[in-house]
Design a protein around this motif. Sequence first.
Motif, short mmCIF file in Angstrom:
data_model
loop_
_atom_site.label_atom_id
_atom_site.label_comp_id
_atom_site.label_asym_id
_atom_site.label_seq_id
_atom_site.Cartn_x
_atom_site.Cartn_y
_atom_site.Cartn_z
N GLU A 42 0.84 -1.20 0.00
CA GLU A 42 0.00 0.00 0.00
C GLU A 42 0.87 1.25 0.00
OE1 GLU A 42 -3.51 2.18 2.64
OE2 GLU A 42 -2.73 0.22 3.23
N GLN A 90 2.00 1.88 -3.47
CA GLN A 90 0.89 2.44 -4.23
C GLN A 90 0.73 3.92 -3.94
OE1 GLN A 90 -1.13 1.16 -6.51
NE2 GLN A 90 -0.81 -1.06 -6.39
N LYS A 104 5.40 3.82 -10.84
CA LYS A 104 4.23 2.99 -11.14
C LYS A 104 4.62 1.56 -11.46
CE LYS A 104 -0.16 3.30 -13.61
NZ LYS A 104 -0.94 4.08 -14.60
N THR A 150 4.53 -0.94 -8.57
CA THR A 150 3.26 -1.40 -7.99
C THR A 150 2.86 -2.77 -8.50
OG1 THR A 150 1.89 -0.32 -9.68
CG2 THR A 150 2.49 1.00 -7.75
#
Length: 277
Positions: free
Chosen positions: A39, A42, A163, A166
């Motif tokens: 998390e 993210q 990104k 992730t």
Amino acid sequence: MRRLAPALALGAAALVAVTGCGAQDGTASLGKVKLAAAEAVQQSAQRAGEVTSYSADLVLDATGGDKGASKVQGSLLYQSKPDLATDIKLDTITFGGQNVPGGARAILSGDTVYVKSELINKFAGATKPWIKVSLAELDAQEQAEVKDVMAQVQQFDLAGTVKLLTASKDVKAVGTETVGGVETTHYSGTFPVAEAAQLVDPAEREQLQEELSRVKDVKFDLWSDAENLPRKVTLSGSEQGATFNLAASFRGFNEPVQIAAPPADQVGDLPDGPAGN
């Protein structure tokens, strides 16, 4: 014929590979909120997407394979507002053990790129230190190839780099470290290239898959500060005797950057053909 792609590839080389308190149980403290490592990554990607300007130091090392040892080292200024602009300085460029004298620099402003390189000037027969190129001025035969390289510069951003992380299924917090004078949480993990490629823009996907075609999984480390902003990212991989290591350190988030075109008297247009033709 104008042969620009090798020139811009030098200018864009550094962009291609062209990205709080920790606990050992895979969670990290962020203020008063305890986040799972996945998390936290993210949220770091989300925060990176909110950044409109930054500075970065970049180092890429590659060994083995058919081309031998390579290294690219330099710095980057980036802004997306009010207009997209980047200033890339590559102090060290070595391909296959051969050093590119003088390094290279590329300034992108809108659809115009200014490139400075001793090697490029020698190849193109340029008479000014800088070469100015606009996509609208390119020969149709060369335009598609140049647009591909320009896209690498225009589409590179901090958010796109983070990104990729992730896609990881095994990320964990491994401790706290100070990066650039800022306390950070250090996360480590791997991500599968095939899955990470699905997270990027389709225009970038093919390029990413091609660049990492020999690597199934990429190891990464992320250092994220108390605001969940990525302060440093490293990527590494190896396959069939070839290895690569990319390190990018970020700072100056959302601070003004100074990116300006070179003085007009130092800029010339791209000659019609390579020197000697």
